[in-house]
Design a protein around this motif. Structure first.
Motif, mmCIF file in Angstrom:
data_model
loop_
_atom_site.group_PDB
_atom_site.id
_atom_site.type_symbol
_atom_site.label_atom_id
_atom_site.label_comp_id
_atom_site.label_asym_id
_atom_site.label_seq_id
_atom_site.Cartn_x
_atom_site.Cartn_y
_atom_site.Cartn_z
ATOM 1 N N VAL A 192 -21.482 25.941 -17.601
ATOM 2 C CA VAL A 192 -22.001 27.236 -17.160
ATOM 3 C C VAL A 192 -22.433 27.984 -18.414
ATOM 4 C CG1 VAL A 192 -21.490 29.445 -16.061
ATOM 5 C CG2 VAL A 192 -20.500 27.341 -15.131
ATOM 6 N N ASN A 193 -23.639 28.522 -18.401
ATOM 7 C CA ASN A 193 -24.143 29.238 -19.570
ATOM 8 C C ASN A 193 -24.729 30.586 -19.193
ATOM 9 O OD1 ASN A 193 -24.079 27.508 -22.139
ATOM 10 N ND2 ASN A 193 -24.805 26.066 -20.595
ATOM 11 N N TYR A 194 -24.360 31.583 -19.966
ATOM 12 C CA TYR A 194 -25.007 32.888 -19.901
ATOM 13 C C TYR A 194 -26.083 32.895 -20.978
ATOM 14 C CZ TYR A 194 -25.820 37.872 -20.668
ATOM 15 O OH TYR A 194 -26.410 39.101 -20.828
ATOM 16 N N PHE A 195 -27.331 33.180 -20.603
ATOM 17 C CA PHE A 195 -28.411 33.171 -21.579
ATOM 18 C C PHE A 195 -29.167 34.498 -21.533
ATOM 19 C CE2 PHE A 195 -29.929 31.339 -17.622
ATOM 20 C CZ PHE A 195 -31.163 31.917 -17.429
ATOM 21 N N LYS A 196 -29.655 34.900 -22.694
ATOM 22 C CA LYS A 196 -30.334 36.196 -22.792
ATOM 23 C C LYS A 196 -31.305 36.161 -23.954
ATOM 24 C CE LYS A 196 -29.438 41.200 -22.997
ATOM 25 N NZ LYS A 196 -30.179 41.471 -21.748
ATOM 26 N N ARG A 197 -32.400 36.898 -23.811
ATOM 27 C CA ARG A 197 -33.384 37.049 -24.872
ATOM 28 C C ARG A 197 -33.309 38.458 -25.434
ATOM 29 N NH1 ARG A 197 -38.282 34.525 -26.075
ATOM 30 N NH2 ARG A 197 -38.125 33.283 -24.169
ATOM 31 N N LEU A 198 -33.154 38.571 -26.745
ATOM 32 C CA LEU A 198 -33.153 39.847 -27.451
ATOM 33 C C LEU A 198 -34.303 39.839 -28.435
ATOM 34 C CD1 LEU A 198 -29.328 40.352 -28.155
ATOM 35 C CD2 LEU A 198 -30.718 41.468 -26.392
ATOM 36 N N GLY A 199 -35.431 40.420 -28.041
ATOM 37 C CA GLY A 199 -36.623 40.333 -28.878
ATOM 38 C C GLY A 199 -37.031 38.877 -28.996
ATOM 39 N N PRO A 200 -37.260 38.382 -30.209
ATOM 40 C CA PRO A 200 -37.630 36.970 -30.363
ATOM 41 C C PRO A 200 -36.430 36.028 -30.290
ATOM 42 C CG PRO A 200 -37.548 38.033 -32.499
ATOM 43 C CD PRO A 200 -37.309 39.120 -31.480
ATOM 44 N N LEU A 201 -35.207 36.558 -30.347
ATOM 45 C CA LEU A 201 -34.001 35.741 -30.405
ATOM 46 C C LEU A 201 -33.514 35.377 -29.005
ATOM 47 C CD1 LEU A 201 -31.830 34.617 -32.396
ATOM 48 C CD2 LEU A 201 -30.529 36.698 -31.919
ATOM 49 N N ASN A 202 -33.224 34.095 -28.814
ATOM 50 C CA ASN A 202 -32.619 33.611 -27.575
ATOM 51 C C ASN A 202 -31.196 33.151 -27.884
ATOM 52 O OD1 ASN A 202 -35.021 33.153 -25.471
ATOM 53 N ND2 ASN A 202 -35.750 32.648 -27.523
ATOM 54 N N PHE A 203 -30.233 33.530 -27.056
ATOM 55 C CA PHE A 203 -28.886 33.014 -27.261
ATOM 56 C C PHE A 203 -28.265 32.637 -25.930
ATOM 57 C CE2 PHE A 203 -27.863 37.463 -26.426
ATOM 58 C CZ PHE A 203 -26.691 37.384 -25.681
ATOM 59 N N SER A 204 -27.295 31.747 -26.000
ATOM 60 C CA SER A 204 -26.565 31.332 -24.806
ATOM 61 C C SER A 204 -25.126 31.032 -25.200
ATOM 62 C CB SER A 204 -27.206 30.092 -24.166
ATOM 63 O OG SER A 204 -27.094 28.967 -25.011
ATOM 64 N N ILE A 205 -24.224 31.184 -24.236
ATOM 65 C CA ILE A 205 -22.819 30.890 -24.480
ATOM 66 C C ILE A 205 -22.155 30.581 -23.147
ATOM 67 C CG2 ILE A 205 -22.080 33.326 -24.304
ATOM 68 C CD1 ILE A 205 -20.032 32.679 -26.539
ATOM 69 N N GLY A 206 -21.168 29.706 -23.173
ATOM 70 C CA GLY A 206 -20.487 29.408 -21.923
ATOM 71 C C GLY A 206 -19.460 28.304 -22.050
ATOM 72 N N PRO A 207 -18.618 28.158 -21.025
ATOM 73 C CA PRO A 207 -17.584 27.115 -21.012
ATOM 74 C C PRO A 207 -18.150 25.779 -20.562
ATOM 75 C CG PRO A 207 -17.417 28.440 -19.045
ATOM 76 C CD PRO A 207 -18.525 29.052 -19.867
ATOM 77 N N ARG A 208 -17.404 24.712 -20.817
ATOM 78 C CA ARG A 208 -17.857 23.370 -20.490
ATOM 79 C C ARG A 208 -16.668 22.429 -20.343
ATOM 80 N NH1 ARG A 208 -20.511 22.618 -26.478
ATOM 81 N NH2 ARG A 208 -18.609 22.245 -27.652
ATOM 82 N N LEU A 209 -16.867 21.355 -19.626
ATOM 83 C CA LEU A 209 -15.860 20.306 -19.553
ATOM 84 C C LEU A 209 -16.524 18.976 -19.265
ATOM 85 C CD1 LEU A 209 -15.207 19.277 -16.419
ATOM 86 C CD2 LEU A 209 -14.043 21.471 -16.290
ATOM 87 N N SER A 210 -15.807 17.897 -19.575
ATOM 88 C CA SER A 210 -16.257 16.552 -19.244
ATOM 89 C C SER A 210 -15.098 15.795 -18.621
ATOM 90 C CB SER A 210 -16.783 15.824 -20.492
ATOM 91 O OG SER A 210 -15.748 15.653 -21.435
ATOM 92 N N PHE A 211 -15.414 14.855 -17.740
ATOM 93 C CA PHE A 211 -14.394 14.057 -17.078
ATOM 94 C C PHE A 211 -14.927 12.637 -16.934
ATOM 95 C CE2 PHE A 211 -16.990 16.416 -14.115
ATOM 96 C CZ PHE A 211 -17.409 15.466 -13.187
ATOM 97 N N ALA A 212 -14.041 11.655 -16.732
ATOM 98 C CA ALA A 212 -14.464 10.259 -16.699
ATOM 99 C C ALA A 212 -13.427 9.394 -16.010
ATOM 100 C CB ALA A 212 -14.710 9.750 -18.121
ATOM 101 N N GLY A 213 -13.835 8.153 -15.709
ATOM 102 C CA GLY A 213 -12.974 7.190 -15.052
ATOM 103 C C GLY A 213 -12.114 6.409 -16.021
ATOM 104 N N ASP A 214 -11.301 5.500 -15.454
ATOM 105 C CA ASP A 214 -10.328 4.743 -16.227
ATOM 106 C C ASP A 214 -10.955 3.983 -17.394
ATOM 107 O OD1 ASP A 214 -8.372 5.530 -14.428
ATOM 108 O OD2 ASP A 214 -8.588 3.738 -13.192
#
Length: 275
Positions: free
Chosen positions: A164-186
């Motif tokens: 999940v990412n929150y993204f925003k543009r401030l003038g010419p600058l773009n930024f994003s931030i958010g949590p993440r996870l990964s999961f997998a099998g045996d």
């Protein structure tokens, strides 16, 4: 062996922050031309391998090709197609490459400085493919994405990512931030973190067998600054924590660290054309 298919409300991709998500917004609005090609490099200072306590410098290729807002390919995002393509929803098939791990080098094939002896006795892991699908939903300035894939050509396992990412543009600058996870099998868990009988003899680590479930969870952020209409620079950083089941592997307990951090800088040049 019991399979735990764990999906949580927090989200994410892998060790590195969502660089390619940020890169899609790097240059402002999508170009009017049909094809877009971006070429770049991304030096990253991060653990030599997932779970390593030793840090190293890797240089990843940043190659991205897009056809309109339908077909996309990149080293990190893989090859995919937006079958459902609306301002809110993007859903479609996806094929990715998961690069292997080298025992002697101590990590990925992209290492250029620094290494680790933490993989001694464990052997190499070959590069594999992963095929599946994705679903992405955007509301206001929040973008959520889930990917489910099945590996082929190497280990035999499902793998998945949530972010999940929150993204925003401030003038010419773009930024994003958010949590993440990964999961997998045996098979993924045991390929990267398990210790077989032969590996135990060669490495001196105790035998270990893991189970399917959560691999890691964390947070990442990026800031993108366009230099020209075709050139952009991206600063990104992230932190991930290996799940307790993964962290209990002798590889992590004796030679690694459950806490994983990364920082990097990407440079990309974009060109576009019509059919």
């Amino acid at each position: 062996m019991t399979r735990k298919f764990l999906i949580s409300s927090v989200a994410g991709l892998v060790l590195i922050v969502p660089l390619s998500v940020a890169a899609r917004d790097s240059y402002g609005p999508p170009p009017a031309k049909d094809w877009t090609l971006t070429l770049g490099l991304a030096p990253v200072y991060s653990p030599a391998f997932l779970g390593s306590k030793d840090y190293a410098l890797s240089v990843y290729p940043d190659i991205r090709l897009n056809y309109q807002d339908k077909l996309f390919f990149s080293v990190r995002d893989g090859l995919g197609y937006n079958v459902i393509n609306t301002p809110s929803w993007k859903v479609g098939p996806l094929v990715k490459i998961r690069f292997g791990r080298r025992e002697e080098q101590g990590g990925s094939p992209f290492l250029v400085a620094g290494n680790s002896d933490g993989l001694k006795g464990l052997g190499d892991i070959d590069t594999s493919g992963e095929a599946g699908g994705f679903a992405q939903y955007t509301y206001a300035q929040i973008r959520s994405r889930v990917e489910l894939r099945q590996s082929f050509g190497g280990y035999d396992s499902f793998v998945g990512d949530l972010n999940v990412n929150y993204f925003k543009r401030l003038g010419p600058l773009n930024f994003s931030i958010g949590p993440r996870l990964s999961f997998a099998g045996d098979d993924y868990v045991n390929t990267f973190f398990g210790i077989s009988a032969s590996q135990s003899q060669r490495s001196g680590l105790a035998q270990h067998q893991g189970e399917a479930g959560l691999v890691s969870y964390g947070i990442g952020g990026s800031a993108v600054m366009p230099i020209t209409a075709k050139l952009a620079v991206t600063l990104f950083a992230g932190y991930d924590r290996l799940d307790s089941d993964i962290a209990n592997s002798p590889l992590i307990q004796e030679r690694g660290d459950a806490n994983q951090a990364s920082v990097g800088l990407a440079f990309g040049y974009r060109t576009d054309w019509n059919n």
